[in-house]
Design an enzyme around this catalytic site. Structure first.
Site, PDB file in Angstrom:
ATOM      1  N   ASP A  81       0.841  -1.199   0.000  1.00  0.00           N
ATOM      2  CA  ASP A  81       0.000   0.000   0.000  1.00  0.00           C
ATOM      3  C   ASP A  81       0.878   1.252   0.000  1.00  0.00           C
ATOM      4  O   ASP A  81       0.621   2.212  -0.736  1.00  0.00           O
ATOM      5  CB  ASP A  81      -0.896  -0.035   1.242  1.00  0.00           C
ATOM      6  CG  ASP A  81      -1.691   1.242   1.429  1.00  0.00           C
ATOM      7  OD1 ASP A  81      -2.607   1.485   0.624  1.00  0.00           O
ATOM      8  OD2 ASP A  81      -1.394   2.000   2.372  1.00  0.00           O
ATOM      9  N   GLU A 132      -1.644  -5.131  -4.178  1.00  0.00           N
ATOM     10  CA  GLU A 132      -0.736  -4.384  -3.302  1.00  0.00           C
ATOM     11  C   GLU A 132       0.323  -5.315  -2.709  1.00  0.00           C
ATOM     12  O   GLU A 132       1.500  -4.953  -2.603  1.00  0.00           O
ATOM     13  CB  GLU A 132      -1.517  -3.702  -2.162  1.00  0.00           C
ATOM     14  CG  GLU A 132      -2.364  -2.532  -2.639  1.00  0.00           C
ATOM     15  CD  GLU A 132      -3.109  -1.840  -1.509  1.00  0.00           C
ATOM     16  OE1 GLU A 132      -3.383  -0.643  -1.628  1.00  0.00           O
ATOM     17  OE2 GLU A 132      -3.452  -2.514  -0.499  1.00  0.00           O
TER      18      GLU A 132
END
Lengths: 239, 239
Positions: free
Chosen positions: A54, A125
């Protein structure tokens, strides 16, 4: 070390799908972990890598926006980035790079289609996290991800109405003031036709500060228009 | 290219203060920009670098937490990170590395002491952005920043009461559900003494979901205790 030779072979195919050479220094154990949904194991799954990834995609987006649009104010960067790193876009990227077939996931999880966007984005991610941790730089990511992110950023700038201004505004107020904007919507008394595109009027506030105003056919559309108005104001003020 | 030889010389001293060799490949123009407050120039200032640096410190924190505490669940990572990348801690780091004397800032801005923590933190992030963009990896940052962040993370784990659980919980609910937790505080009827440490009881909710409950001498303390309770629940559930 990833032991299973069949899984190894598969993951090497995925590496090439991303446009990387088969000899790229990817840590296959990490990539395997990145593609293991929590329904397979509550401890050995992609969650930690997703947490790293992320931050990776946010950093790459920041860097890329600064490279491509050096003249844009930071408020605009934050708005564009909040859209290009949203679950919706990340799930689309996961699909376009053909990641889904490599994801190990329990049938109890796949049975819930509402969760699909979320776990596709999470796994994407996590893959970025695994590739970053393989070399501790962006060398295994930017060669194939930059163009995809740049395309999305250009789409957002060209046709912002397709995207979610409320999310973008919320990210900005959270980041800057740690509070959420508040919307007030009412019927527009100057309009009587039920399908009129100005039927509702929304105003958005940050505590006592009036940020923006917008109209729409529905309450939701009016709120989006107000959020857009607020983002343009922020952009104009360059803060 | 940074032209001013006196500024160049000063920035090279700062590089050495960070523990880097004077020959480190730092882009001095970027470092100069990172240390230019918006009160000096509305266009040529640290804001874009701060945007990049914010992602840099988040990524380094994520990576570092995974390295030091591989067994901790991700919910705990998010809580610790939200504290170690808070303005308060980043401003403390800026001070401890002696960055303030190098910051170009207008006297109208320094006249407002309330803003000091905020611009110290911003400039610190911008310095990280400049160092990251000098090499496109963390080589100019992690050698001196890792230990400082690891120390803060250990402090948070050892004595969490000193830190702000409400902020940490809010970051988690925002990240996970894009909504804010709500607190309900009432007087604890089982306690009559005004200074009793259980005088107030707070409950925290995420829409219909009860997240936690806590007691305190003040309303604020009770809310912090409830947020802590919620974070421990999240930690126990490993999500």
């Amino acid at each position: 070390m990833l032991e299973d030779p069949r899984r190894q072979k598969k993951l090497k195919i995925l590496i090439q799908k991303l446009g990387l050479p088969v000899t790229a220094p990817v840590d296959l154990s990490l990539l395997d972990l990145a593609l293991t949904h929590p329904s397979i194991s509550s401890t050995h799954n992609y969650e930690q890598l997703e947490f790293v990834g992320d931050s990776v995609v946010r950093l790459i987006s920041a860097e890329l926006l600064m490279e491509i649009y050096p003249q844009e104010p930071v408020g605009e960067f934050a708005a564009i980035r909040s859209i290009i790193v949203s679950d919706r876009i990340l799930a689309e990227l996961a699909e376009s790079f053909g990641i889904e077939p490599y994801l190990l996931i329990g049938s109890n999880a796949t049975g819930n289609p509402a969760g699909r966007q979320s776990w596709l984005a999470d796994a994407f991610e996590a893959v970025l996290g695994a590739l970053y941790l393989s070399t501790h730089n962006m060398d295994l990511i930017r060669p194939w991800l930059d163009q995809a992110l740049a395309t999305r950023a250009a789409e957002v700038l060209r046709d912002p109405a397709r995207f979610n201004y409320k999310d973008a505004l919320q990210e900005w107020t959270q980041r800057k003031y740690k509070i959420l904007p508040k919307y007030q919507v009412r019927q527009n008394k100057q309009v009587e036709l039920p399908q009129h595109e100005n039927r509702f009027v929304a105003e958005v506030w940050l505590q006592e500060r009036h940020l923006g105003k917008g109209y729409g056919r529905s309450k939701k559309a009016a709120e989006q228009a107000a959020a857009k108005d607020a983002l343009l104001l922020i952009k104009a003020n360059n803060n």
